[in-house]
Design an enzyme around this catalytic site. Sequence first.
Site, short mmCIF file in Angstrom:
data_model
loop_
_atom_site.label_atom_id
_atom_site.label_comp_id
_atom_site.label_asym_id
_atom_site.label_seq_id
_atom_site.Cartn_x
_atom_site.Cartn_y
_atom_site.Cartn_z
N GLU A 44 0.83 -1.20 0.00
CA GLU A 44 0.00 0.00 0.00
C GLU A 44 0.87 1.26 0.00
O GLU A 44 1.84 1.36 0.74
CB GLU A 44 -0.90 -0.01 1.24
CG GLU A 44 -1.73 1.25 1.42
CD GLU A 44 -2.57 1.21 2.69
OE1 GLU A 44 -3.15 2.26 3.03
OE2 GLU A 44 -2.66 0.16 3.35
N LYS A 136 -9.11 3.22 -2.98
CA LYS A 136 -9.66 2.74 -1.72
C LYS A 136 -11.01 3.40 -1.45
O LYS A 136 -11.12 4.63 -1.45
CB LYS A 136 -8.69 3.01 -0.58
CG LYS A 136 -9.11 2.41 0.75
CD LYS A 136 -8.05 2.64 1.83
CE LYS A 136 -8.47 2.02 3.15
NZ LYS A 136 -7.47 2.24 4.21
N CYS A 170 -5.92 -2.68 2.44
CA CYS A 170 -5.98 -2.64 3.89
C CYS A 170 -7.37 -3.00 4.42
O CYS A 170 -7.88 -4.08 4.14
CB CYS A 170 -5.52 -1.26 4.36
SG CYS A 170 -4.98 -1.20 6.09
#
Length: 321
Positions: A44, A136, A170
């Site tokens: 990430e 995201k 995540c």
Amino acid sequence: MNETTVAIVQQPSALLDLEASLRRAAAHVAEAAATGASLVVFPETWLTGYPAWVFGLAGWRDGAARHWHARLLQESPVLDHTGGDDDLAPLRAAAREAGVSVVMGLNERPDRSSGTLYNSLITIGPDGGTLNLHRKLTPTHTERIVWAAGDGAGLRVVDTPAGRIGGLVCWEHFNPLARHALHAQHEEVHIAAWPDMPESHTVAARSYALEGRCFVVSAGQIVSTDDLPADLYDAYRTGVGPDAPESGLLFNGGSSVAGPDGSWIVEPVYDRVGIITATLTTGRRYEETLDLDVAGHYARPDVFRLSVDRTRRDSGVTFTD
């Protein structure tokens, strides 16, 4: 059954230095390809670093936070969505020269003059072109100060020579609808991009593999105090938390590979810089679907329906001259 070798780059980037980070990335891609990898995965926001400082600089109009936000904007890549050259040109060239697919986590600046960032995951094919760009969906907790909410446009699974690949960032792995949107596209290899790998993240990775009957390649960051610009040292350590060491590793990797039965193929690798490789037999997932296929014979579309809007969001402003 088809086999594919994946490589996870558990190496530090050049924090807040896009040019240097891209040089490192290109070298890592070449090194990974030399091991026989057909898929190279970065963690990430590897470009250009996870902005941990925000957790300690969340006060209203904090001068240091404003300074580092501007620096992060300046050193975050802008992508050309029409297929032309963009800030990732060195990485695209490395993928093309090595003939590999690359999944890279990045702080994405949508426009050269934009003040907004996305926490993005780009999949680059062996021809150097963009196969997918996922933003995201919802930044977590204090991250919302840094990143805007993404959209569903990147909730896609794409075909590559390494298999059918999808990815999430995540804590998206705790979003059951995001997971199911990818399960329904029959991933063979799922990329899980993380900043760090505490036990909760390893549990999520194994659970995703078991649920989706796919391989899960988890990439965790490795960042040492030696990797920090001197003037960022205090703010970054404070953001990592009260247990952050004065010297040594602030993020200690933990990259891993889980198989489609949820078992470890490569257990989490902590405290080591390097490139982690594994050879996967992608057909194994189809053996595991005998008893569980959550988007197939184990689904109940007569009871449950999921609608996914994959429209790429824009600013919502239309100009008419």
